[in-house]
Design a protein around this motif. Structure first.
Motif, PDB file in Angstrom:
ATOM      1  N   UNK A   1     -45.309 -60.081 -51.703  1.00  0.00           N
ATOM      2  CA  UNK A   1     -45.489 -60.326 -50.241  1.00  0.00           C
ATOM      3  C   UNK A   1     -47.111 -59.786 -49.836  1.00  0.00           C
ATOM      4  N   UNK A   2     -47.757 -60.282 -49.106  1.00  0.00           N
ATOM      5  CA  UNK A   2     -48.984 -59.928 -48.933  1.00  0.00           C
ATOM      6  C   UNK A   2     -49.119 -58.572 -48.013  1.00  0.00           C
ATOM      7  N   UNK A   3     -48.091 -58.412 -47.085  1.00  0.00           N
ATOM      8  CA  UNK A   3     -48.098 -57.451 -46.072  1.00  0.00           C
ATOM      9  C   UNK A   3     -46.763 -56.486 -46.507  1.00  0.00           C
ATOM     10  N   UNK A   4     -46.851 -55.221 -45.819  1.00  0.00           N
ATOM     11  CA  UNK A   4     -45.780 -54.238 -45.773  1.00  0.00           C
ATOM     12  C   UNK A   4     -44.866 -55.221 -44.734  1.00  0.00           C
ATOM     13  N   UNK A   5     -43.380 -55.119 -45.248  1.00  0.00           N
ATOM     14  CA  UNK A   5     -42.328 -55.599 -44.415  1.00  0.00           C
ATOM     15  C   UNK A   5     -41.235 -54.545 -44.544  1.00  0.00           C
ATOM     16  N   UNK A   6     -40.100 -54.825 -43.693  1.00  0.00           N
ATOM     17  CA  UNK A   6     -39.054 -53.764 -43.772  1.00  0.00           C
ATOM     18  C   UNK A   6     -38.663 -53.459 -45.008  1.00  0.00           C
ATOM     19  N   UNK A   7     -38.517 -54.515 -45.923  1.00  0.00           N
ATOM     20  CA  UNK A   7     -37.981 -54.149 -47.403  1.00  0.00           C
ATOM     21  C   UNK A   7     -39.083 -54.805 -48.055  1.00  0.00           C
ATOM     22  N   UNK A   8     -39.699 -54.345 -49.169  1.00  0.00           N
ATOM     23  CA  UNK A   8     -40.769 -54.901 -49.890  1.00  0.00           C
ATOM     24  C   UNK A   8     -40.349 -55.247 -51.489  1.00  0.00           C
ATOM     25  N   UNK A   9     -40.317 -56.423 -51.760  1.00  0.00           N
ATOM     26  CA  UNK A   9     -39.876 -56.970 -53.180  1.00  0.00           C
ATOM     27  C   UNK A   9     -41.059 -56.844 -54.060  1.00  0.00           C
ATOM     28  N   UNK A  10     -40.968 -56.580 -55.414  1.00  0.00           N
ATOM     29  CA  UNK A  10     -41.834 -56.811 -56.441  1.00  0.00           C
ATOM     30  C   UNK A  10     -40.965 -57.563 -57.369  1.00  0.00           C
ATOM     31  N   UNK A  11     -41.638 -58.265 -58.237  1.00  0.00           N
ATOM     32  CA  UNK A  11     -40.850 -59.031 -59.390  1.00  0.00           C
ATOM     33  C   UNK A  11     -41.491 -58.191 -60.495  1.00  0.00           C
ATOM     34  N   UNK A  12     -40.559 -57.792 -61.484  1.00  0.00           N
ATOM     35  CA  UNK A  12     -40.812 -57.007 -62.653  1.00  0.00           C
ATOM     36  C   UNK A  12     -40.168 -57.981 -63.830  1.00  0.00           C
ATOM     37  N   UNK A  13     -41.059 -58.045 -64.895  1.00  0.00           N
ATOM     38  CA  UNK A  13     -40.918 -58.901 -66.065  1.00  0.00           C
ATOM     39  C   UNK A  13     -41.284 -57.963 -67.277  1.00  0.00           C
TER      40      UNK A  13
END
Lengths: 334, 148
Positions: A146-158
């Protein structure tokens, strides 16, 4: 430096790859080991390390960063763009029905963009009374979704792993991983090769100084094994939220303390906590004004499948301007 | 895959990535300042709770040197990767707007998310940024500075 252990193992069970949880009795194995430097691989690795050191010493500048204390869990913060973080980590582990071990890895973490961080790991281990071996490499990528901070911030890890069965860094626990997996002698365990793809969804939130992070893991050995699952949960907070006006080493804001809980969740055919291992580990990081970060984490196994005790520590330093230096090398503007 | 192939692949990937990410000077890119206008009204109106803290500017200066100067320049006048913080667009923005931008970053344009710094430290950074001499004002001449 590449250290190769040439070992000859003979045993009553033959010499095929080890199966999961198969621990051979030490009495059935005769080992004769000779540790020597592999000349060609050693030269290549030494030259690479020397080149990297020169770039870091003469081009890149150290940069102080606010590092999280986690060793297994990831939060949603990526490396600053153009910066390279060089890290060394150690894990000392106790081993029932076998020798204790010291596993270690070097980590090169580069901020490709503000939304993409890429890392390379080089793993090795020493099993006391046995040998020291290089156990493989990992290539990891994290993408900020996501471009901004949100209540929960997801990051995809590979991550792609090319490691041997002797790898003991326990960077993550997956499937039915347990203490018995690390009991085999190096000479046998290193004959098993794993090409593994690992995906994680990293969820993280920072509120009032507290960071809460949860990672869900799915890993697939590309050699026709089922998907395996795992988790890691972490919480941490700096000891002080305001920065002091003076440069100082022992200011409370330089220390970040927290706790991690991580373990396996079985595989596709036997999902759950049965026959899995779990750890609880306090963590602390010390961000020094001299641009170094030290981390320490004693981990405690929570069930009989887990190692009783893991002591992890790490040291890291971040270098800014590394991307610009490499860019100049390839003819880019800087 | 051989070790040599891995090394070549990684170097090429790194070269492509760094050539792409380090080649866009941002000093005069006015569109970067347009990000400030995207702050929600509630964030714009937030006051700086450390506005009257006597140590806030000094602490913010320290934090700026540690985390921001690499891109924005040691004097905050902008660098190859990030714009000047002395520009009128920044100096006329409310403290809440700057705090919002620090918290959220401009991830697609190279500005990282800085919410990993605790809130008070982000407000200290805002205090420091607001204390800078705007680019439109002449810098104080050292010779004219009254001596104590």
């Amino acid at each position: 430096m590449y250290l190769r252990c040439d070992s000859v193992a003979t045993g009553t069970r033959g010499e095929g790859p080890l199966e999961r949880n198969q621990a051979l009795p030490l009495s059935s194995i005769k080992l004769s080991s000779s540790i020597k430097l592999s000349s060609s691989a050693g030269w290549r690795s030494s030259a690479g390390a020397a080149l990297l050191t020169l770039v870091l010493l003469f081009v890149a500048r150290p940069l102080q960063s606010q590092e999280s204390p986690y060793i297994v869990t990831y939060d949603h913060y990526l490396e600053e763009p153009g910066s390279l973080e060089v890290e060394y980590f150690s894990t000392f582990g106790t081993q029932r029905a076998g020798n204790d071990f010291h596993a270690f890895w070097a980590e090169f973490e580069y901020g490709a963009t503000a939304w993409w961080t890429t890392e390379v790991y080089l793993d090795g281990q020493t099993t006391f009374g046995d040998s020291t071996i290089f156990t493989g490499f990992r290539w990891e990528n994290r993408l900020h979704l996501l471009q901004r901070e949100h209540f929960i911030n997801p990051v995809l890890y590979m991550e792609y792993e090319h490691i041997s069965g002797a790898d003991k860094i326990l960077k993550e626990i997956e499937g039915h991983d347990g203490e018995a997996d690390t009991a085999a002698p190096n000479a046998l365990a290193r004959k098993e090769h794993k090409n593994e793809l690992e995906l994680k969804l990293l969820l993280s939130k920072t509120l009032k100084g507290w960071n809460i992070a949860e990672n869900t893991l799915a890993a697939k050995n590309l050699a026709n094994s089922p998907w395996e699952f795992g988790y890691a949960i972490g919480a941490s907070r700096p000891l002080a939220l305001k920065a002091s006006a003076q440069r100082c080493s022992f200011c409370p804001e330089n220390f970040v303390a927290g706790i991690e809980l991580y373990g396996g969740l079985g595989d596709r055919y036997s999902f759950g906590l049965h026959d899995t291992s779990h750890y609880l580990a306090p963590v602390i990081a010390w961000n020094l004004p001299s641009d170094w970060t030290l981390r320490l984490s004693p981990g405690f196994g929570l069930n009989d499948n887990s190692h009783r005790f893991l002591l992890r520590w790490g040291v890291s330093r971040e270098f800014s301007g590394f991307g610009a230096a490499i860019s100049r090398l390839f003819g880019g503007r800087s | 895959m051989t070790l040599r192939a891995c090394v070549i692949f990684l170097l090429l990937a790194l070269g492509v990535v760094t050539a792409k990410t380090n080649s866009a000077p941002a000093r005069k890119d006015n569109s970067l300042y347009a990000e400030l206008a995207k702050a929600p009204r509630k964030a714009v109106a937030r006051p700086n709770p450390l506005e009257h803290d006597p140590d806030a500017v000094a602490a913010g200066n320290k934090l700026f040197a540690q985390h921001c100067a690499e891109c924005h320049g040691e004097t905050a006048e902008g660098g190859k990767k990030a714009p000047s913080l002395r520009a009128d667009e920044v100096q006329q923005a409310t403290p809440g707007t700057l705090f919002w931008l620090l918290t959220n970053g401009v991830v697609r344009r190279g500005m990282p998310v800085w919410s990993k710094l605790p809130e008070p430290q982000r407000w200290q950074l805002v205090s420091f940024i607001k204390s800078l001499t705007p680019a439109s004002q002449p810098k104080p001449n050292r010779d004219e500075t009254p001596q104590p």
